[in-house]
Design an enzyme around this catalytic site. Structure first.
Site, PDB file in Angstrom:
ATOM      1  N   ASP A   1       0.856  -1.190   0.000  1.00 54.48           N
ATOM      2  CA  ASP A   1       0.000   0.000   0.000  1.00 54.48           C
ATOM      3  C   ASP A   1       0.889   1.235   0.000  1.00 54.48           C
ATOM      4  O   ASP A   1       2.116   1.144  -0.152  1.00 54.48           O
ATOM      5  CB  ASP A   1      -0.933  -0.028   1.223  1.00 54.48           C
ATOM      6  CG  ASP A   1      -2.283   0.622   0.945  1.00 54.48           C
ATOM      7  OD1 ASP A   1      -2.297   1.702   0.322  1.00 54.48           O
ATOM      8  OD2 ASP A   1      -3.317   0.069   1.359  1.00 54.48           O
TER       9      ASP A   1
ATOM     10  N   HIS B   1     -13.368  -2.328  -7.148  1.00 51.86           N
ATOM     11  CA  HIS B   1     -14.546  -1.465  -7.294  1.00 51.86           C
ATOM     12  C   HIS B   1     -14.192   0.023  -7.265  1.00 51.86           C
ATOM     13  O   HIS B   1     -15.046   0.872  -7.526  1.00 51.86           O
ATOM     14  CB  HIS B   1     -15.615  -1.804  -6.254  1.00 51.86           C
ATOM     15  CG  HIS B   1     -15.233  -1.541  -4.827  1.00 51.86           C
ATOM     16  ND1 HIS B   1     -15.689  -2.327  -3.791  1.00 51.86           N
ATOM     17  CD2 HIS B   1     -14.467  -0.580  -4.242  1.00 51.86           C
ATOM     18  CE1 HIS B   1     -15.241  -1.859  -2.639  1.00 51.86           C
ATOM     19  NE2 HIS B   1     -14.500  -0.798  -2.892  1.00 51.86           N
TER      20      HIS B   1
END
Length: 357
Positions: A212, A259
């Site tokens: 990340d 998404h």
């Protein structure tokens, strides 16, 4: 030591999330009625999705989000030719001038801030904070936009806020989908790392990498330490679209990541993950799933609107995800439900490594 990440909540919080996302029903319906004239256009006859987008001035992603919701509301149908048409309910009550027309009543909310914001998102096809003339801190990280995930305070706030859902779902995912045969899990965009932590606590021989942004990983490192798994969880900074995918992993998790992105980016990321996996490895898509017909379920259609508003993506169907997995050379498996409308869809890389995950 923090509470075990494998401890499931006593009560399912899904109804709370449904209530929280309910405002998008008002915003989408009012936008369609009072700003886009969508029901007027369809009163003249059925239209394809593309033609309806042209008539309302909407690009493919926003018209898909809007139509999916309106179909879930029971206001639009598809005819035998696959074109969009008004449902009986919409034809009776949402054509201006009709005997029992309620569109004027819906229009009372036309100037409310939430509706105006949704109309702006629909017409520009840009997430909040990514306007070309007024750049802000978007909720996603991508080269070329200012992201809240690059600032320490906002990254911490957003990461911990999103963990409110993840800490409920993670123990259910770890319980229902075993990684007992896995060696190293790569958790892409893993945030706090709570999904990895739950699996690490369930499988003592498993190792994990949370991949990340640097500011986000400060939170993940703290979480790993408080849960007693810092010796098996590596926090590695990187850009999932630009940097090499970490090697030596046999399971890759994309939990509520795809998404956030449009179709092209989803296909790219799945392809990158597939290429990095060894034979017999798995890519796990943990997300919500629209019906394959893109007509609901209603809670997912409203969540799709929330995603559309804040990111560059939307909710996708299992059929869409399976198509991208196959395109990347992976074999889709069955979806295992978890919690808060989520489920995990595995994609297996053909071949054997002497074990089955």
């Amino acid at each position: 030591m923090a509470r075990a990440a494998t401890e499931s909540p006593r009560l399912d919080p899904t109804p709370i999330f449904e209530l929280f996302r309910g405002n998008h029903a008002t915003e989408l319906l009012t936008a369609a009625v009072a700003h886009l004239g969508l029901f007027d256009h369809l009163a003249c006859g059925p239209l394809s999705l593309g033609a309806l987008g042209t008539a309302t001035g909407l690009a493919e992603r926003p018209v898909t989000v809007l139509v999916t919701a309106l179909r879930a509301f029971g206001l639009l149908d598809r005819n035998a030719d696959g074109q969009l048409d008004l449902s009986e309910l919409a034809r009776a009550h949402l054509i201006p001038g009709g005997e029992f027309d309620v569109s004027g009543y819906i229009g009372l909310a036309a100037e409310s801030p939430g509706v105006l914001e949704m109309v702006e998102r629909l017409r520009t096809n840009r997430p909040a904070g990514d306007a070309a003339d007024a750049p802000g801190a978007a909720f996603i990280y991508r080269e070329g936009i200012e992201s809240a995930m690059e600032r320490e305070a906002s990254a911490r706030h957003l990461t911990l806020a999103l963990a409110g859902r993840a800490k409920n779902v993670a123990p259910v995912l770890a319980d229902r989908f075993s990684l007992a045969a896995g060696h190293t899990l790569l958790d892409i965009g893993g945030g706090t790392g709570i999904y990895s932590i739950a699996w690490l606590q369930r499988h003592p021989s498993l190792r994990a990498i949370v991949w990340d942004r640097p500011e986000v990983l400060k939170v993940a490192q703290e979480m790993a330490e408080s849960h007693g798994v810092a010796d098996r969880l590596e926090c590695r900074a990187g850009d999932m679209f630009r940097d090499p995918v970490p090697d030596g992993v046999d399971v890759i998790l994309l939990s509520n990541i795809l998404h956030d992105w449009d179709v092209a980016e989803c296909r790219t990321l799945i392809g990158r993950c597939a290429s990095a996996l060894p034979a017999g490895g798995q890519l796990l898509i943990h997300d919500v799933f629209l019906n394959d017909s893109l007509d609901g379920p209603l809670p997912i259609a409203l969540y799709s609107a929330a995603l559309f508003r804040l990111t560059e993506g939307r909710a996708y169907s299992a059929a869409e995800y399976r198509g991208w997995l196959v395109e990347a050379g992976l074999e889709p498996g069955a979806i295992t439900p978890t919690l808060v409308h989520c489920g995990v869809l595995p994609g297996l890389k053909p071949g054997t490594t002497g074990q089955t995950l």
